[in-house]
Design an enzyme around this catalytic site. Structure first.
Site, PDB file in Angstrom:
ATOM      1  N   CYS A  95     -15.419   7.501   9.118  1.00 12.91           N
ATOM      2  CA  CYS A  95     -14.698   8.717   8.752  1.00 12.91           C
ATOM      3  C   CYS A  95     -15.730   9.818   8.534  1.00 12.91           C
ATOM      4  O   CYS A  95     -16.303   9.937   7.456  1.00 12.91           O
ATOM      5  CB  CYS A  95     -13.882   8.469   7.482  1.00 12.91           C
ATOM      6  SG  CYS A  95     -12.810   9.822   7.000  1.00 12.91           S
ATOM      7  N   CYS A 125      -6.987  17.235  13.999  1.00 16.10           N
ATOM      8  CA  CYS A 125      -7.794  17.392  12.791  1.00 16.10           C
ATOM      9  C   CYS A 125      -8.028  18.859  12.485  1.00 16.10           C
ATOM     10  O   CYS A 125      -8.313  19.658  13.382  1.00 16.10           O
ATOM     11  CB  CYS A 125      -9.141  16.687  12.967  1.00 16.10           C
ATOM     12  SG  CYS A 125     -10.215  16.810  11.521  1.00 16.10           S
ATOM     13  N   GLY A 166      -4.732  11.263  10.650  1.00 16.91           N
ATOM     14  CA  GLY A 166      -3.334  11.326  10.223  1.00 16.91           C
ATOM     15  C   GLY A 166      -2.342  11.247  11.357  1.00 16.91           C
ATOM     16  O   GLY A 166      -1.314  10.558  11.260  1.00 16.91           O
ATOM     17  N   GLY A 226      -0.440   6.148   4.981  1.00 19.72           N
ATOM     18  CA  GLY A 226       0.327   5.279   5.870  1.00 19.72           C
ATOM     19  C   GLY A 226       1.489   4.598   5.178  1.00 19.72           C
ATOM     20  O   GLY A 226       2.590   4.525   5.712  1.00 19.72           O
ATOM     21  N   LYS A 246      -5.469  24.866   7.118  1.00 17.80           N
ATOM     22  CA  LYS A 246      -5.647  23.698   6.259  1.00 17.80           C
ATOM     23  C   LYS A 246      -4.920  23.875   4.930  1.00 17.80           C
ATOM     24  O   LYS A 246      -4.309  22.937   4.406  1.00 17.80           O
ATOM     25  CB  LYS A 246      -7.140  23.453   6.019  1.00 17.80           C
ATOM     26  CG  LYS A 246      -7.464  22.208   5.188  1.00 17.80           C
ATOM     27  CD  LYS A 246      -7.115  20.922   5.895  1.00 17.80           C
ATOM     28  CE  LYS A 246      -7.475  19.694   5.070  1.00 17.80           C
ATOM     29  NZ  LYS A 246      -8.907  19.349   5.162  1.00 17.80           N
ATOM     30  N   GLY A 277       0.821  -1.198   0.000  1.00 12.72           N
ATOM     31  CA  GLY A 277       0.000   0.000   0.000  1.00 12.72           C
ATOM     32  C   GLY A 277       0.857   1.251   0.000  1.00 12.72           C
ATOM     33  O   GLY A 277       1.904   1.292   0.639  1.00 12.72           O
ATOM     34  N   ALA A 278       0.399   2.279  -0.713  1.00 10.70           N
ATOM     35  CA  ALA A 278       1.158   3.536  -0.790  1.00 10.70           C
ATOM     36  C   ALA A 278       0.227   4.735  -0.712  1.00 10.70           C
ATOM     37  O   ALA A 278       0.334   5.680  -1.485  1.00 10.70           O
ATOM     38  CB  ALA A 278       1.989   3.574  -2.071  1.00 10.70           C
ATOM     39  N   GLY A 279      -0.677   4.675   0.257  1.00 12.86           N
ATOM     40  CA  GLY A 279      -1.450   5.857   0.609  1.00 12.86           C
ATOM     41  C   GLY A 279      -0.687   6.615   1.673  1.00 12.86           C
ATOM     42  O   GLY A 279       0.551   6.515   1.771  1.00 12.86           O
TER      43      GLY A 279
END
Length: 427
Positions: free
Chosen positions: A159, A353, A320, A12, A388, A8-10
């Protein structure tokens, strides 16, 4: 030499690769395998969906970035995980062997669990860049013929922040186009109350978000279960505290974005001892799978129980900051194993957040993310919108240069500094 593979390469997976590289021995090899060769900054998707951002502005080409850090990269989807054999089967027919595996795949989006839900049905999504681009095109068409809007998160979603963000971003854009007066808006959520966020609230998120909803003339429905979606109509059941159906409503819409429930990806589901019935990876306090000791997991694909029972199922978000702490602990633990030691590091699982509302926003810090907490703070204002934007620019720069610096922790400390300054200034 040890073969370390990150699946996975999102968010995380990418920061896992950068931090793992810092913890490896010179002779070890690190490989990232993923289905998509390009990283997209998911928190910017709500802006893409109203044409405030383009795909190109929020993407990172991973191959050259990984190459500069000496990280091998295979942009091929995994078709099967074989933890008993320490290898992955890839869709091109090849296999990838590992000594240590870090699963960072993110979730599969379970649109199919509700009839008519999702980009292939009658609602939009901001979970993926492709979905956000399609939503942007649908929104432009909607603005030529304004009708009611329904936004929210369905039963089992974990989410909720992006649903609130997108609601107020839509409100801002509609006001800019001077058609807000022609668009009734309804927020529909599985949460037991506005501002629950899957975390039983943080600070005064309930009060802040209810106040924002009232100020912006947005109706809301909580404890809601979406029964089905038809073209221009959503059937919603309101659930009582005892789990019975209190009432059923049919809400008309011309545009809708509903966040789906998540589940583990297909190559993970059904592997005994690796995942739970929903397909999320089981880990101990060191991010290590209890059965397969050379398998670790970080991010949204990790199994975390809900904070407590709710009339309609609500999952726990993996923010995150929480993911970054999982990554750091995992990288250091594998580094210890490579040197013949047992893992000792644990993620802090804190949350920070920044939820943008188009021209203002809400921020919160929860330490730890799951209550009871040592720090339980929330605030709102125009400064959040500016923060943001700065967050996006800084993080994309970090990703493009392959930096392993702990950004979310820095952001949390900055916001807590703002909180202290406010406290001092108000006495």
């Amino acid at each position: 030499m040890a073969e370390i593979v990150i699946m996975g390469a999102g968010l995380g997976g990418v920061i896992m690769a950068y931090e793992m590289k810092d913890q490896m021995r010179p002779e070890d090899k690190l490989t990232v395998v993923t289905k998509d060769p390009v990283y997209h900054f998911v928190p910017s998707n709500p802006w893409v969906a109203v044409n405030w951002r383009t795909r190109e502005s929020i993407e990172v080409d991973l191959a050259p970035t990984f190459a500069r850090r000496g990280i091998a990269f295979k942009a091929v989807p995994v078709s099967k995980v074989m933890p008993d054999e320490n290898r992955l089967q890839l869709e091109d027919g090849s296999t990838l062997r590992y000594d240590y595996l870090v699963i960072a795949t993110g979730p599969e989006l379970a649109f199919d669990e509700i009839e008519g839900l999702g980009p292939n049905g009658f609602t939009n999504s901001i979970c993926h860049i492709d979905h956000a681009e399609k939503a942007a095109a649908n929104f432009e068409a909607f603005c030529a013929n304004p009708k009611p809007i329904v936004v929210g998160a369905v039963q089992g979603a974990s989410c909720f922040g992006p649903a609130y963000e997108f609601t107020f971003i839509l409100d801002t854009e509609l006001r800019r186009r001077k058609i807000r007066d022609r668009v009734p808006m309804t927020f529909v959520t599985a949460e037991p109350y506005v501002g629950h966020l899957g975390l039983d609230g943080v600070g005064d998120t309930k009060g802040i978000l209810e106040s924002e909803m009232r100020e912006h003339h947005i109706k809301w429905m909580t404890n809601s279960r979406v029964k089905r979606v038809d073209d221009g109509k959503m059937t919603i059941e309101e659930i009582a505290e005892d789990g019975s159906v209190k009432g059923t409503s049919e809400i008309p819409f011309g545009f809708s974005m509903m966040l789906p429930a998540f589940r583990g990806i297909a190559p993970l589901r059904g592997i005994d001892g690796l995942v739970n019935p929903r397909g999320f990876v089981l880990v101990d306090k060191h991010q290590r799978n209890p059965k397969f000791k050379n398998v670790f997991s970080v991010g949204v694909c990790v199994a975390i129980p809900p904070v407590g029972p709710t009339p309609v199922p609500c999952g726990v978000p993996k923010t995150g900051f929480m993911i970054e702490s999982m990554v750091t602990a995992t990288a250091m633990n594998i580094g210890q194993l490579l040197r013949g030691k047992e893992p000792t590091h644990q993620g802090t699982w804190n949350a920070v957040c920044l939820a943008d509302f188009g021209d203002s926003g809400i921020a919160f810090v929860a330490q730890p993310q799951i209550p009871p907490r040592n720090i339980n703070w929330s605030s709102s204002g125009k400064w959040v919108h500016a923060a943001k934007i700065g967050f996006e620019k800084y993080f994309l720069r970090k990703m493009r240069k392959g930096s392993s610096e702990p950004f979310y922790e820095t952001a949390a400390l900055g916001m807590l500094g703002i909180a202290k300054l406010k406290k001092v200034s108000t006495g």
